[in-house]
Design an enzyme around this catalytic site. Structure first.
Site, PDB file in Angstrom:
ATOM      1  N   LYS A 153     -59.670  56.727  42.790  1.00 20.19           N
ATOM      2  CA  LYS A 153     -60.909  56.670  42.617  1.00 20.19           C
ATOM      3  C   LYS A 153     -61.885  55.563  42.896  1.00 20.19           C
ATOM      4  O   LYS A 153     -62.822  55.551  43.833  1.00 20.19           O
ATOM      5  CB  LYS A 153     -61.439  57.013  41.106  1.00 20.19           C
ATOM      6  CG  LYS A 153     -62.698  57.454  40.754  1.00 20.19           C
ATOM      7  CD  LYS A 153     -62.939  57.950  39.581  1.00 20.19           C
ATOM      8  CE  LYS A 153     -62.430  59.100  38.987  1.00 20.19           C
ATOM      9  NZ  LYS A 153     -62.894  59.644  37.612  1.00 20.19           N
ATOM     10  N   GLU A 179     -51.479  48.856  41.694  1.00 22.51           N
ATOM     11  CA  GLU A 179     -50.565  49.605  42.264  1.00 22.51           C
ATOM     12  C   GLU A 179     -50.762  50.198  43.400  1.00 22.51           C
ATOM     13  O   GLU A 179     -50.098  50.191  44.697  1.00 22.51           O
ATOM     14  CB  GLU A 179     -49.658  50.610  41.378  1.00 22.51           C
ATOM     15  CG  GLU A 179     -49.234  49.864  39.735  1.00 22.51           C
ATOM     16  CD  GLU A 179     -50.548  49.769  38.964  1.00 22.51           C
ATOM     17  OE1 GLU A 179     -50.345  49.769  37.824  1.00 22.51           O
ATOM     18  OE2 GLU A 179     -51.530  50.022  39.441  1.00 22.51           O
ATOM     19  N   GLY A 183     -58.500  61.281  35.686  1.00 24.22           N
ATOM     20  CA  GLY A 183     -57.063  61.432  36.450  1.00 24.22           C
ATOM     21  C   GLY A 183     -56.081  62.502  36.264  1.00 24.22           C
ATOM     22  O   GLY A 183     -55.585  63.037  36.969  1.00 24.22           O
ATOM     23  N   ARG A 184     -55.813  62.505  35.109  1.00 24.85           N
ATOM     24  CA  ARG A 184     -54.815  63.610  34.653  1.00 24.85           C
ATOM     25  C   ARG A 184     -55.373  64.942  34.567  1.00 24.85           C
ATOM     26  O   ARG A 184     -54.388  66.022  34.384  1.00 24.85           O
ATOM     27  CB  ARG A 184     -54.223  63.074  33.267  1.00 24.85           C
ATOM     28  CG  ARG A 184     -55.262  62.939  32.350  1.00 24.85           C
ATOM     29  CD  ARG A 184     -54.701  62.292  30.867  1.00 24.85           C
ATOM     30  NE  ARG A 184     -55.605  61.987  29.732  1.00 24.85           N
ATOM     31  CZ  ARG A 184     -56.507  61.290  29.882  1.00 24.85           C
ATOM     32  NH1 ARG A 184     -56.552  60.205  30.771  1.00 24.85           N
ATOM     33  NH2 ARG A 184     -57.249  60.964  28.639  1.00 24.85           N
ATOM     34  N   GLU A 200     -51.364  60.469  27.345  1.00 22.56           N
ATOM     35  CA  GLU A 200     -52.396  59.734  27.667  1.00 22.56           C
ATOM     36  C   GLU A 200     -53.747  60.337  26.806  1.00 22.56           C
ATOM     37  O   GLU A 200     -54.679  59.456  26.743  1.00 22.56           O
ATOM     38  CB  GLU A 200     -52.649  59.760  29.135  1.00 22.56           C
ATOM     39  CG  GLU A 200     -53.616  58.335  29.489  1.00 22.56           C
ATOM     40  CD  GLU A 200     -53.600  58.380  31.148  1.00 22.56           C
ATOM     41  OE1 GLU A 200     -52.557  57.413  31.360  1.00 22.56           O
ATOM     42  OE2 GLU A 200     -54.165  58.798  31.962  1.00 22.56           O
ATOM     43  N   HIS A 250     -26.532  70.820  28.478  1.00 25.41           N
ATOM     44  CA  HIS A 250     -25.482  70.047  28.511  1.00 25.41           C
ATOM     45  C   HIS A 250     -26.031  68.488  28.221  1.00 25.41           C
ATOM     46  O   HIS A 250     -24.788  67.755  28.536  1.00 25.41           O
ATOM     47  CB  HIS A 250     -24.668  70.335  29.755  1.00 25.41           C
ATOM     48  CG  HIS A 250     -24.354  71.633  30.057  1.00 25.41           C
ATOM     49  ND1 HIS A 250     -22.800  71.909  29.570  1.00 25.41           N
ATOM     50  CD2 HIS A 250     -24.780  72.797  30.326  1.00 25.41           C
ATOM     51  CE1 HIS A 250     -22.785  73.453  29.828  1.00 25.41           C
ATOM     52  NE2 HIS A 250     -23.964  73.965  30.190  1.00 25.41           N
ATOM     53  N   LYS A 268     -52.658  45.828  32.128  1.00 25.40           N
ATOM     54  CA  LYS A 268     -53.056  45.710  33.532  1.00 25.40           C
ATOM     55  C   LYS A 268     -53.894  44.382  33.824  1.00 25.40           C
ATOM     56  O   LYS A 268     -53.652  43.619  34.405  1.00 25.40           O
ATOM     57  CB  LYS A 268     -53.759  47.086  34.015  1.00 25.40           C
ATOM     58  CG  LYS A 268     -52.898  48.274  33.990  1.00 25.40           C
ATOM     59  CD  LYS A 268     -53.863  49.305  34.229  1.00 25.40           C
ATOM     60  CE  LYS A 268     -54.643  49.531  35.531  1.00 25.40           C
ATOM     61  NZ  LYS A 268     -55.472  50.928  35.762  1.00 25.40           N
TER      62      LYS A 268
END
Length: 536
Positions: free
Chosen positions: A206, A212, A267-268, A353, A384, A504
């Site tokens: 954005k 990152e 964002g999510r 979040e 399993h 961050k």
């Protein structure tokens, strides 16, 4: 708003919990021959069976009473109508506008945002078709064969989940890869075997400043230019999903190839915005539009269905019931379709979040738990590995089973075996196996305790016809809205993420200290020791 634990409906639930907590599901079912029918919602193409939960009619009515006391109906309408319910950031919350029809009217600060949404969608449709058809050429005139999405968080988890979930419908001639981790191994592996002349990078940030994402973007830029040797190639091999035109242009991307979204898109919650460009290129306009339609159908269901028949409302309230009364700290997401293998990871960000908060909207510390841990794997793989703990461990873990009546393959027997396992797991969790039943099988006395399943482990089952783009949209929106319901009950803001910031910020301080050994260190002695070890 009044503190949750002081409300009348909460106190009623506490009293009710003490009355019902010891009731086994075996008893609840034996006393009510129509329990499954009454505790099922069949709407918007989803059969939602929640009869295997440790609830009665009284439980549900008290939960609905709690939702009304917490003003869920009013707050739901505030979200859909564009009010600035993200109070810590003074923003509207309108991911629902991203899938609204063209004739809808949703205003933010007096302006209808729906035309803007569809303008960006049309631009995305046109660009995606150029890539899919081969009309869009790279710098040397070759068509694009590889699409690499570079983002992190919602700019990665949504696109990669959707691509994996809907790979059956994707254009197989195109190769899609996703880079998110700042660990160089992620980028290095993603580039293996790719020809720069045939590769398109989608940079999703954005602000176009995310550490990152921009680190990986600059590495991609270098990777491309090492081969093509011409800065003009950037315009043909990079597009941006961003709101920062200045930074995009500075990077070398043509701003005509910048696809925007808005500050009212978290964002999510952004996979139906421009962030979904890689999904659109993979699926094409028809399938992508179908996915948007699935989202919108669930939006309307959540907005209009009465609480008693509202899937996200019931889901969210059941989550509160287990988290706050049974003290269940986790929730298992168990999709019985391998295409959904990234769905639990996507839901981790969406739920944790959003509701991993301990401060109310008024800034007070909560005196109740919020935000359980979400996790899971597709069936039957999970059976399993961790199902042992769910069945016989000491931790209560509510489970969501997600299955489809029809598979996307033509292999004999597989779907019957898969769904038989899903249904059997719900039955086993709910009803278990008593010592008497074990003994009746001829098991030796010494082994009986080890083979007893106490049961009474709650689960929901979601059944859909088939994994389609439309149905994926419904499932994602269903969880989005259940998260909102819980946020309202807990009086927290599901739409900010202050908790991701501190680490961050500190990392930006440490980076130059790792790069320059002459810099003095002023951290705690543990942090100093770790930095010094890395320097050596």
């Amino acid at each position: 708003m009044e503190l949750l634990t002081k409300t009348n409906s909460w106190k009623k639930l506490e009293n009710h919990f003490n009355d019902i907590k010891g009731f086994p599901l075996r008893t609840l079912f034996s006393e009510d021959a129509k329990r499954a029918e009454r505790f099922t919602v069949n709407d918007v193409g989803i059969l939602f069976d929640y009869s295997k939960h440790r609830v009665s009619n009284s439980t549900l009515q008290l939960l609905f009473e709690l939702a009304r006391e917490r003003k869920l109906e009013e707050k739901r309408e505030a979200m859909f109508s564009g009010q600035k319910i993200n109070t810590t950031e003074n923003r509207a919350v309108l991911h629902t506008a991203l899938r609204a029809p063209k004739d809808a009217v949703i205003k933010v600060d007096g302006e209808n945002v729906v035309p803007q949404v569809h303008q960006v969608l049309e631009k995305m449709f046109a660009f995606a078709e150029k890539v899919r058809s081969g009309e869009w050429k790279g710098h040397t005139g070759k068509p694009i064969k590889n699409v690499v999405n570079i983002g992190i968080g919602g700019s990665d988890l949504g696109p990669v989940m959707a691509y994996e979930a809907l790979k059956h419908y994707s254009k197989r001639e195109l190769n899609f890869r996703f880079v998110s981790n700042v660990d160089g191994s992620d980028f290095d592996e993603a580039m293996r075997g790719l020809n720069p002349e045939e590769t398109l990078f989608i940079i999703a940030s954005k602000t176009f400043t995310t550490l990152e994402t921009m680190t990986n973007a600059h590495t991609a830029r270098t990777w491309l230019l090492n081969e093509l040797k011409d800065d003009r190639a950037i315009a043909k091999h990079f597009v941006a999903l961003s709101t920062n035109a200045e930074k995009v242009e500075e990077f070398g991307i043509d701003t005509n190839n910048m696809f925007v979204f808005w500050d009212w898109v978290g964002g999510r919650y952004s996979m139906t915005s421009a962030i979904g460009l890689s999904t659109l290129i993979a699926l094409g306009k028809e399938h992508f539009t179908s996915m948007l339609n699935g989202f919108h159908q669930m939006d309307e269901h959540f907005r209009t269905a009465p609480f008693e028949k509202n899937i996200p409302v019931i889901m969210g309230l059941l989550g509160v019931w287990y988290n706050n009364f049974f003290h269940a700290e986790t929730q298992a997401i168990l999709p019985y379709d391998n295409y959904l293998h990234r769905f639990p990871a996507y839901l981790q960000q969406l739920t944790m979040e959003s509701n991993g908060k301990s401060t109310t909207l008024n800034g007070e510390r909560t005196d109740y738990s919020t935000g359980p841990v979400y996790w899971g794997e597709p069936g039957t793989n999970g059976q399993h590995s961790f199902y042992q703990l769910i069945h016989q461990g000491t931790t209560l873990i509510p489970c969501d089973f997600i299955g489809f009546r029809k598979p996307l393959h033509n292999l004999d027997n597989h779907q019957d075996y898969l769904i038989a396992n899903m249904i059997a797991q719900g039955e086993a969790l709910a009803f278990g196996k008593t010592a008497e039943e074990v003994k009746a099988e001829g098991v030796s006395e010494s082994l009986v305790p080890h083979k007893v399943f106490e049961g009474n482990r709650p689960s929901s089952t979601f059944f859909l016809e088939k994994l389609t783009p439309e149905n994926l949209g419904k499932l994602v929106a269903m969880y989005e809205h259940s998260v909102f319901v819980q946020g309202v009950i807990w009086d927290i803001n599901p739409f900010d993420q202050m908790g991701v910031e501190l680490g961050k910020v500190l990392a930006k301080n440490i980076i130059p200290e790792l790069e320059d050994e002459s810099k003095s260190l002023n951290h705690d002695n543990s942090t100093n020791q770790l930095i010094e070890f890395y320097r050596k």
